[in-house]
Scaffold this motif. Structure first.
Motif, PDB file in Angstrom:
ATOM      1  N   UNK B 140      48.764  34.201  39.757  1.00  0.00           N
ATOM      2  CA  UNK B 140      48.241  35.529  40.092  1.00  0.00           C
ATOM      3  C   UNK B 140      48.390  36.423  38.872  1.00  0.00           C
ATOM      4  N   UNK B 141      47.294  37.073  38.492  1.00  0.00           N
ATOM      5  CA  UNK B 141      47.286  37.931  37.311  1.00  0.00           C
ATOM      6  C   UNK B 141      47.260  39.400  37.708  1.00  0.00           C
ATOM      7  N   UNK B 142      47.783  40.217  36.807  1.00  0.00           N
ATOM      8  CA  UNK B 142      47.793  41.668  37.041  1.00  0.00           C
ATOM      9  C   UNK B 142      46.858  42.358  36.048  1.00  0.00           C
ATOM     10  N   UNK B 143      46.719  43.670  36.230  1.00  0.00           N
ATOM     11  CA  UNK B 143      45.978  44.517  35.299  1.00  0.00           C
ATOM     12  C   UNK B 143      44.577  43.998  34.991  1.00  0.00           C
ATOM     13  N   UNK B 144      43.777  43.794  36.068  1.00  0.00           N
ATOM     14  CA  UNK B 144      42.395  43.377  35.874  1.00  0.00           C
ATOM     15  C   UNK B 144      42.275  42.030  35.190  1.00  0.00           C
ATOM     16  N   UNK B 145      43.230  41.144  35.437  1.00  0.00           N
ATOM     17  CA  UNK B 145      43.151  39.789  34.907  1.00  0.00           C
ATOM     18  C   UNK B 145      43.733  39.608  33.520  1.00  0.00           C
ATOM     19  N   UNK B 146      44.431  40.639  33.025  1.00  0.00           N
ATOM     20  CA  UNK B 146      44.955  40.539  31.652  1.00  0.00           C
ATOM     21  C   UNK B 146      46.306  39.834  31.550  1.00  0.00           C
ATOM     22  N   UNK B 147      47.175  40.086  32.521  1.00  0.00           N
ATOM     23  CA  UNK B 147      48.547  39.573  32.400  1.00  0.00           C
ATOM     24  C   UNK B 147      48.900  38.582  33.503  1.00  0.00           C
ATOM     25  N   UNK B 148      49.533  37.495  33.102  1.00  0.00           N
ATOM     26  CA  UNK B 148      50.006  36.508  34.065  1.00  0.00           C
ATOM     27  C   UNK B 148      51.315  36.998  34.678  1.00  0.00           C
ATOM     28  N   UNK B 149      51.329  37.139  36.017  1.00  0.00           N
ATOM     29  CA  UNK B 149      52.556  37.616  36.682  1.00  0.00           C
ATOM     30  C   UNK B 149      53.599  36.508  36.741  1.00  0.00           C
ATOM     31  N   UNK B 150      53.154  35.256  36.481  1.00  0.00           N
ATOM     32  CA  UNK B 150      54.066  34.120  36.582  1.00  0.00           C
ATOM     33  C   UNK B 150      54.204  33.607  38.010  1.00  0.00           C
ATOM     34  N   UNK B 151      53.534  34.282  38.953  1.00  0.00           N
ATOM     35  CA  UNK B 151      53.646  33.891  40.357  1.00  0.00           C
ATOM     36  C   UNK B 151      52.533  32.912  40.720  1.00  0.00           C
ATOM     37  N   UNK B 152      52.884  31.847  41.413  1.00  0.00           N
ATOM     38  CA  UNK B 152      51.903  30.884  41.883  1.00  0.00           C
ATOM     39  C   UNK B 152      50.984  31.567  42.895  1.00  0.00           C
ATOM     40  N   UNK B 153      49.672  31.475  42.667  1.00  0.00           N
ATOM     41  CA  UNK B 153      48.717  32.228  43.493  1.00  0.00           C
ATOM     42  C   UNK B 153      48.766  31.798  44.963  1.00  0.00           C
ATOM     43  N   UNK B 154      48.952  30.506  45.193  1.00  0.00           N
ATOM     44  CA  UNK B 154      48.950  30.015  46.579  1.00  0.00           C
ATOM     45  C   UNK B 154      50.219  30.459  47.300  1.00  0.00           C
ATOM     46  N   UNK B 155      51.353  30.343  46.605  1.00  0.00           N
ATOM     47  CA  UNK B 155      52.619  30.797  47.210  1.00  0.00           C
ATOM     48  C   UNK B 155      52.593  32.303  47.456  1.00  0.00           C
ATOM     49  N   UNK B 156      51.951  33.016  46.542  1.00  0.00           N
ATOM     50  CA  UNK B 156      51.849  34.468  46.679  1.00  0.00           C
ATOM     51  C   UNK B 156      51.057  34.847  47.937  1.00  0.00           C
ATOM     52  N   UNK B 157      50.004  34.091  48.214  1.00  0.00           N
ATOM     53  CA  UNK B 157      49.201  34.351  49.421  1.00  0.00           C
ATOM     54  C   UNK B 157      50.056  34.158  50.673  1.00  0.00           C
ATOM     55  N   UNK B 158      50.845  33.095  50.676  1.00  0.00           N
ATOM     56  CA  UNK B 158      51.702  32.800  51.831  1.00  0.00           C
ATOM     57  C   UNK B 158      52.757  33.896  52.010  1.00  0.00           C
TER      58      UNK B 158
END
Lengths: 198, 251
Positions: B140-158
């Motif tokens: 999952x990225x922040x700031x309009x796709x500029x920065x990687x949050x380091x969080x797995x996108x699928x786990x983040x959804x859950x």
């Protein structure tokens, strides 16, 4: 004059804008004295059952609303505003609803929840609200719980979401809908217009 | 049976609708109020407005747009971009939004989802995930796709569902504006892990690819921008195609 009961529901402004669009006079009601002089009342809804009931209690609007419906004065409940008319809800067990329609509010348990989107409504009784609207017309739904009235005769519309459930109620001058007419484009505006003209 | 939704997305910067590719190379696509009217007349099922301008002024302009649209367009409106606090959510809802979408702020403070859900109900809170593949995982990225949050996108959804999000707007950064199709693997992975509805976004270029978002990606709705803004398809074209393949739409 139509009163919109304000217990902090998120979509109160949407209902106001729809009435503005229809050119109908209305006012916001936040305390019992403001119900004086109203011809019709709307209980709008978005939010949780308990939080909505608590707020309605805080504003002293529970008793006036129950009396309003018992006196068979013109009323429209929308979404949680329909669910609050029931005895209780699985959303918050132990929290009393307005109990003007005996029955329970249950959770969908075998589908994507919340149901978000456009679904069909089929007439199952005589509802003047559906005048001029096709049977099986689409309305916008946004909910995780559905009403299960003890008396099936109060049902005026049905929808299907994994199961068949009551999406419209009608008894005397009391009407309630599970969907959001104020967000249901032309069909919704027509339904609101029908209610206003009753 | 609830129908699959077709949702036009209006990326708004300083009061104009714009659209880029892979979140870059922005070009003008028109006036947001005019476009909202047009899509409503075409039977759009909802509208989403994303403020991509960084300034405070751009946010205020966005609220004015929503205010104006909500007076004449009676379908659900979602507003996102720059929403950082419960107070920002309240302002958007007051202006006429029915739902608010959060992305960066929720990654910084996941409790924002819980607070918003508590204050306005889960149905009101849309988690927007800007996802990008790196190695074997989606992040999952922040700031309009500029920065990687380091969080797995699928786990983040859950996690977001558990916190109180009512819907997931899934944007594939890799596919955005490319017209090579949705990232079906990612869409399906998230849709099968959460019970809340998932909106597919980013990459569809043909009617077939839009349909695949629903049939293969298992999305509940599709969100699209440039295909509609530049008149490649109408909403009716999409709904006709979905109907032909027995995917239920509001018709």
């Amino acid at each position: 004059m139509i009163g919109i009961l304000d217990y902090g529901a998120g979509n109160l402004h949407s209902v106001r804008k729809a009435l503005d669009f229809l050119g109908v006079q209305h006012r916001i009601v936040q305390q019992p004295s403001e119900m004086d002089g109203l011809e019709k009342a709307i209980l709008p809804g978005v939010g949780a059952f308990e939080a909505s009931m608590v707020k309605l209690h805080e504003r002293g609007l529970v008793e006036p609303t129950v009396n309003w419906i018992r006196d068979d004065r013109p009323f429209l409940g929308i979404c949680v505003g329909m669910q609050m008319l029931f005895t209780s809800s699985e959303e918050n067990p132990g929290v009393a609803g307005l109990d003007v329609f005996p029955g329970e509010v249950r959770r969908f348990d075998h589908r994507k929840v919340p149901q978000i989107g456009w679904n069909k409504v089929y007439a199952t009784g005589e509802s003047p609200l559906l005048k001029g609207i096709d049977d099986g017309a689409f309305f916008y739904f946004l909910h995780s719980y559905y009403c299960k009235p003890k008396q099936s005769t109060v049902e005026s519309g049905r929808s299907s979401y994994g199961i068949e459930y009551t999406s419209m109620l009608h008894r005397g001058n009391t009407h309630a809908v599970q969907f959001h007419p104020e967000k249901s484009a032309a069909n919704g505006l027509k339904l609101l217009q029908n209610w206003v003209e009753l | 049976m609830v129908t699959h939704r077709i949702i036009p997305c209006l990326d708004v910067d300083e009061g104009r609708v714009v659209k880029g590719v892979k979140f870059k190379g922005i070009r003008d696509a028109g006036d947001p109020v005019d476009l909202a009217r047009r899509y409503n007349e075409q039977d759009a099922d909802e509208l989403t407005f994303l403020d991509i301008g960084a300034s405070h002024k751009s946010q205020q302009t966005m609220l004015n747009v929503v205010e104006q649209v909500s007076k004449e367009v009676f379908i659900p409106l979602t507003v996102g971009g720059g929403i950082r606090t419960v107070d920002d959510m309240q302002k958007a809802l007051r202006a006429g939004a029915d739902k608010v979408a959060v992305c960066t702020a929720a990654l910084k403070d996941p409790q924002l989802l819980a607070q918003g859900s508590h204050a306005f109900g889960a149905q009101c809170i849309v988690l927007s995930i800007d996802a990008k593949k790196e190695g074997d995982s989606y992040y999952a990225f922040t700031h309009g796709g500029r920065n990687n949050s380091g969080k797995d996108a699928i786990e983040w959804a859950v996690e977001a569902e558990a916190l109180g999000a009512g819907e997931i707007l899934l944007n594939s950064i890799d596919r955005d504006g490319t017209k090579i199709g949705y990232d079906l693997e990612l869409t399906e992975a998230i849709s099968s892990r959460v019970q809340i509805p998932v909106i597919a976004s980013g990459g569809a270029g043909t009617l077939r690819q839009l349909l695949e978002g629903v049939t293969d990606g298992k999305a509940d709705a599709v969100l699209l921008a440039s295909l509609l803004h530049y008149g490649e398809f109408t909403i009716a074209d999409i709904k006709a195609h979905f109907s032909k393949h027995e995917v239920a739409v509001r018709w």
